[in-house]
Design a protein around this motif. Structure first.
Motif, short mmCIF file in Angstrom:
data_model
loop_
_atom_site.label_atom_id
_atom_site.label_comp_id
_atom_site.label_asym_id
_atom_site.label_seq_id
_atom_site.Cartn_x
_atom_site.Cartn_y
_atom_site.Cartn_z
N ASP A 51 -36.70 10.70 7.54
CA ASP A 51 -36.83 10.52 8.98
C ASP A 51 -35.56 10.89 9.73
OD1 ASP A 51 -39.38 9.50 8.43
OD2 ASP A 51 -38.65 7.43 8.33
N GLY A 52 -34.55 11.41 9.02
CA GLY A 52 -33.28 11.73 9.64
C GLY A 52 -33.21 13.15 10.18
N ASP A 53 -32.01 13.56 10.57
CA ASP A 53 -31.80 14.87 11.19
C ASP A 53 -31.18 15.87 10.22
OD1 ASP A 53 -32.71 13.86 13.65
OD2 ASP A 53 -30.70 13.08 14.10
N THR A 54 -30.86 15.44 9.00
CA THR A 54 -30.21 16.33 8.05
C THR A 54 -31.02 16.40 6.76
OG1 THR A 54 -28.84 14.46 7.29
CG2 THR A 54 -27.88 15.91 8.94
N PRO A 55 -30.94 17.53 6.06
CA PRO A 55 -31.67 17.66 4.81
C PRO A 55 -31.14 16.67 3.77
CG PRO A 55 -30.85 19.80 5.56
CD PRO A 55 -30.20 18.75 6.41
N GLU A 56 -32.01 16.21 2.93
CA GLU A 56 -31.64 15.34 1.82
C GLU A 56 -32.17 15.98 0.54
OE1 GLU A 56 -29.82 13.48 0.03
OE2 GLU A 56 -29.83 11.76 1.38
N GLU A 57 -31.58 15.56 -0.58
CA GLU A 57 -32.05 16.12 -1.85
C GLU A 57 -32.03 15.04 -2.91
OE1 GLU A 57 -29.68 19.35 -3.39
OE2 GLU A 57 -31.22 19.94 -4.83
N ILE A 91 -35.65 17.48 0.62
CA ILE A 91 -36.52 16.84 1.60
C ILE A 91 -35.95 17.19 2.96
CG2 ILE A 91 -37.71 14.72 2.22
CD1 ILE A 91 -36.29 13.49 -0.35
N ALA A 92 -36.58 18.14 3.63
CA ALA A 92 -36.10 18.59 4.94
C ALA A 92 -36.28 17.49 5.97
CB ALA A 92 -36.86 19.85 5.36
N PRO A 93 -35.51 17.54 7.08
CA PRO A 93 -35.68 16.54 8.14
C PRO A 93 -37.13 16.50 8.61
CG PRO A 93 -33.74 17.88 8.55
CD PRO A 93 -34.46 18.51 7.38
N GLY A 94 -37.68 15.31 8.69
CA GLY A 94 -39.06 15.16 9.15
C GLY A 94 -40.10 15.47 8.11
N GLU A 95 -39.66 15.81 6.89
CA GLU A 95 -40.60 16.22 5.86
C GLU A 95 -40.90 15.07 4.90
OE1 GLU A 95 -40.28 19.15 2.14
OE2 GLU A 95 -39.96 20.22 4.02
N VAL A 96 -42.04 15.18 4.24
CA VAL A 96 -42.44 14.22 3.21
C VAL A 96 -42.67 14.99 1.92
CG1 VAL A 96 -44.17 12.51 2.52
CG2 VAL A 96 -43.59 12.80 4.95
N ILE A 97 -42.11 14.52 0.82
CA ILE A 97 -42.44 15.14 -0.47
C ILE A 97 -43.28 14.15 -1.28
CG2 ILE A 97 -40.42 16.65 -0.50
CD1 ILE A 97 -39.22 14.75 -2.66
N ASN A 98 -44.23 14.72 -1.99
CA ASN A 98 -45.11 13.92 -2.85
C ASN A 98 -44.92 14.35 -4.29
OD1 ASN A 98 -46.77 12.29 -0.96
ND2 ASN A 98 -47.29 14.33 -0.18
N LEU A 99 -44.37 13.46 -5.12
CA LEU A 99 -44.38 13.70 -6.55
C LEU A 99 -45.70 13.13 -7.06
CD1 LEU A 99 -41.34 13.79 -5.69
CD2 LEU A 99 -40.80 13.17 -8.03
N GLU A 100 -46.52 13.99 -7.65
CA GLU A 100 -47.89 13.57 -7.95
C GLU A 100 -48.41 14.32 -9.17
OE1 GLU A 100 -49.85 14.57 -4.32
OE2 GLU A 100 -49.44 16.70 -4.50
N PRO A 101 -49.48 13.78 -9.80
CA PRO A 101 -50.02 14.45 -10.99
C PRO A 101 -50.36 15.91 -10.70
CG PRO A 101 -51.00 12.27 -10.74
CD PRO A 101 -50.17 12.53 -9.49
N GLY A 102 -49.98 16.81 -11.60
CA GLY A 102 -50.23 18.22 -11.42
C GLY A 102 -49.16 18.91 -10.60
N GLY A 103 -48.18 18.15 -10.10
CA GLY A 103 -47.13 18.73 -9.28
C GLY A 103 -45.77 18.30 -9.78
N ASP A 104 -44.85 18.22 -8.85
CA ASP A 104 -43.51 17.75 -9.22
C ASP A 104 -43.59 16.28 -9.66
OD1 ASP A 104 -42.65 20.22 -8.37
OD2 ASP A 104 -42.06 19.50 -6.38
#
Ligand SMILES: [Cu+2]
Length: 154
Positions: A51-57, A91-104
């Motif tokens: 939810d921030g203004d800077t990329p996170e990883e 995880i870009a600002p405003g983005e959501v990542i989903n670690l899920e079966p069949g994916g990351d």
């Protein structure tokens, strides 16, 4: 307001879920489908929003539950799922990542203890900017797939 509403919606879902905030990060339901008693490895899943203004990883995960823990992507080659190690997940600002079966996913290898549905597995998520965030992976019902067989090549 938006965050509070989202949390209430999570509470209203029939599946048990848990989440925590860490700065601008919202970490939602770290979970591990219950591995077979004989499993050497298990996969972990989580949803993270920035939810921030800077990329996170997300650059790593540490836990006493496994001898080693890595981030994996899943790539389908000729219809066969193959796992590849990832150095990190942005995880870009405003983005959501989903670690899920069949994916990351988080790959736990060399399990040090059994895990049955309902267990809470302590772990540390390591972020490039936010640093270390303590979480618990909830052991969910088995998802029917023996994830360890996907990793015979490791
Ligand atoms: Cu994997």
């Amino acid at each position: 307001m938006k965050r509070a509403l989202f949390s209430l919606m999570l509470l209203g879902t029939p599946l048990a879920a848990h989440d925590r905030m860490a700065g601008d990060l919202h970490i939602i339901h770290p979970s591990i489908p219950a591995p077979a008693a004989s499993a050497q490895s298990a996969a972990g899943y989580v949803t993270i929003s920035n939810d921030g203004d800077t990329p996170e990883e997300l650059i790593g995960v540490r836990t006493p539950f496994a001898a080693s823990t890595t981030l994996h992507s899943t790539i389908f080659e000729d219809g066969i799922a193959r796992m590849h190690p990832l150095a990190g997940l942005t995880i870009a600002p405003g983005e959501v990542i989903n670690l899920e079966p069949g994916g990351d996913h988080v790959m736990f290898m060399g399990l040090t203890s059994p895990a049955v549905e309902g267990d809470m597995i302590p772990a540390t998520l390591i972020f490039r900017n936010a640093g270390e965030v303590a979480v618990e992976f909830m052991v969910d019902p088995a998802n029917g797939a023996d994830h360890s067989t996907d990793h015979s090549g490791h």
